[in-house]
Design an enzyme around this catalytic site. Structure first.
Site, PDB file in Angstrom:
ATOM      1  CG  HIS A 250      34.883  11.131 -10.593  1.00  0.00           C
ATOM      2  ND1 HIS A 250      35.665  12.091 -10.004  1.00  0.00           N
ATOM      3  CD2 HIS A 250      35.724  10.363 -11.342  1.00  0.00           C
ATOM      4  CE1 HIS A 250      36.926  11.931 -10.384  1.00  0.00           C
ATOM      5  NE2 HIS A 250      36.979  10.886 -11.192  1.00  0.00           N
TER       6      HIS A 250
HETATM    7  C1  BDR Z   1      33.492  12.513 -14.717  1.00  0.00           C
HETATM    8  O1  BDR Z   1      33.915  12.264 -16.055  1.00  0.00           O
HETATM    9  C2  BDR Z   1      33.605  10.954 -16.430  1.00  0.00           C
HETATM   10  O2  BDR Z   1      34.737  10.337 -16.953  1.00  0.00           O
HETATM   11  C3  BDR Z   1      33.145  10.237 -15.195  1.00  0.00           C
HETATM   12  O3  BDR Z   1      32.120   9.298 -15.500  1.00  0.00           O
HETATM   13  C4  BDR Z   1      32.627  11.342 -14.319  1.00  0.00           C
HETATM   14  O4  BDR Z   1      31.291  11.627 -14.607  1.00  0.00           O
HETATM   15  C5  BDR Z   1      34.710  12.721 -13.841  1.00  0.00           C
HETATM   16  O5  BDR Z   1      35.455  13.814 -14.294  1.00  0.00           O
END
Ligand code: BDR
Ligand code: CA
Length: 320
Positions: free
Chosen positions: A245
């Site tokens: 992500h």
């Molecule tokens: C996002 O949510 C967090 O858990 C991760 O770091 C990322 O930024 C993904 O949905």
């Protein structure tokens, strides 16, 4: 002559397993000058995220980058305890990092962002990879902020795929829908990097082993930090892979790759309290024949990046 100097980047994060890898990439990329970090509650508390960021920076030998504490609570609700089942109790997969000597910056994250926007006026890029609470507070504190920002990249949302924290909502947006709405409504260029594309790019167990095998304590620690995270993703991918992500957002902010599909379309956030809370509603009607920008819209939604992102990410970190 095109400007080839590194892009000054303010990073806003909830460090975080994947935030840690994004941070490592920003430090390693010659295209980026990381000029400040603000933390926010999300994966863990803003204070723990600041602790993690300082410790990671110290381990990487970067002790002069200011790290400022941001919002503990979100715009319309208090911090809910984070995601220890995903990121570990300490946010970085229960890995104990040596305690950094550097102290937290005396400014708030909002003040740091505003200061940097003056120092790097017209050039500063904002990379938001946690809930967007600090950004919303900064916009409220200084409505002229967008005029000094070259661009914003935000990891968040789900345009055409299910959410990851509710059937329709992605975690960063769900954790502060009002803040995400404020970021998307402001008068600046936004690149939104949603689950549609971040789930398509993965770090493999083999790539984690490459990090683990590196002799430098910082890179080795990244490999350790990802161990539990790959456990978490095992049921989703059917093998030890991790979604990228935040690292994907960092790679795009650095300009390493041009997204294959990224139309400029209106995006609204459901800020209500019903089952749609946190949903990012992107107007993708009429896109069957390919991406089509809407007039006057400054938010582009990244839907595909047909590039070897994880290879580039790992190679950049290993080569630094
Ligand atoms: C996002 O949510 C967090 O858990 C991760 O770091 C990322 O930024 C993904 O949905
Ligand atoms: Ca994050």
């Amino acid at each position: 002559m095109p400007d080839t100097s590194p892009i000054p980047v303010y990073l806003d994060c909830d460090t975080g397993v994947d935030d840690s890898l994004a941070l490592a990439y920003l430090l390693a990329s010659p295209a980026v000058d990381l000029v400040g970090v603000g933390t926010v509650s999300g994966n863990t508390s803003a204070a723990q995220a600041a602790r993690n960021t300082l410790d990671l920076l110290d381990l990487a030998g970067h002790t002069r980058i200011p790290v400022a504490l941001g919002s503990h609570d979100h715009l319309d609700h208090p911090y809910d305890g984070g995601a220890p089942h995903v990121h570990g109790e300490n946010g970085i997969g229960e890995v104990d990092l040596p305690r950094a000597g550097a102290e937290i910056d005396p400014r708030t994250a909002v003040q740091l962002l505003i200061d940097l926007s003056h120092e790097y006026a017209g050039r500063l890029h904002v990379l938001a990879i946690g809930p967007m609470t600090n950004i919303a507070h900064a916009l409220e504190a200084d409505p002229s902020l967008p005029g000094r920002i070259a661009g914003v990249t935000a990891m968040g949302g789900a345009a055409m795929v299910p959410g990851n924290i509710s059937p329709v909502a992605e975690a960063n947006v769900y954790n502060d829908p009002q803040a995400a709405a404020a970021l998307l409504a402001a008068d600046w260029d936004v690149t939104l990097v949603p689950l549609d594309v971040t789930l398509e790019h993965t770090l493999s167990e083999q790539q984690r082993q490459q990090l683990l095998a590196d002799e430098r304590p910082f890179v080795h620690a990244l490999g350790e930090i990802f161990d539990q995270y790959l456990d978490f993703y095992l049921p989703q991918y059917g093998e030890r892979l991790s979604a990228l992500h935040d690292p994907l957002a960092a790679v795009l902010a650095a300009g390493a790759f041009t997204p294959t599909i990224a139309p400029r379309v209106p995006v609204v956030v459901d800020t209500g309290t019903g089952p749609g809370r946190g949903q990012t509603i992107a107007d993708l009607r009429g896109q069957r024949l390919g991406p089509r920008d809407h007039d006057g819209i400054r938010t582009r939604v990244v839907l595909a990046v047909d590039e070897p992102v994880s290879e580039h990410l790992v190679a950049t970190i290993l080569a630094a």
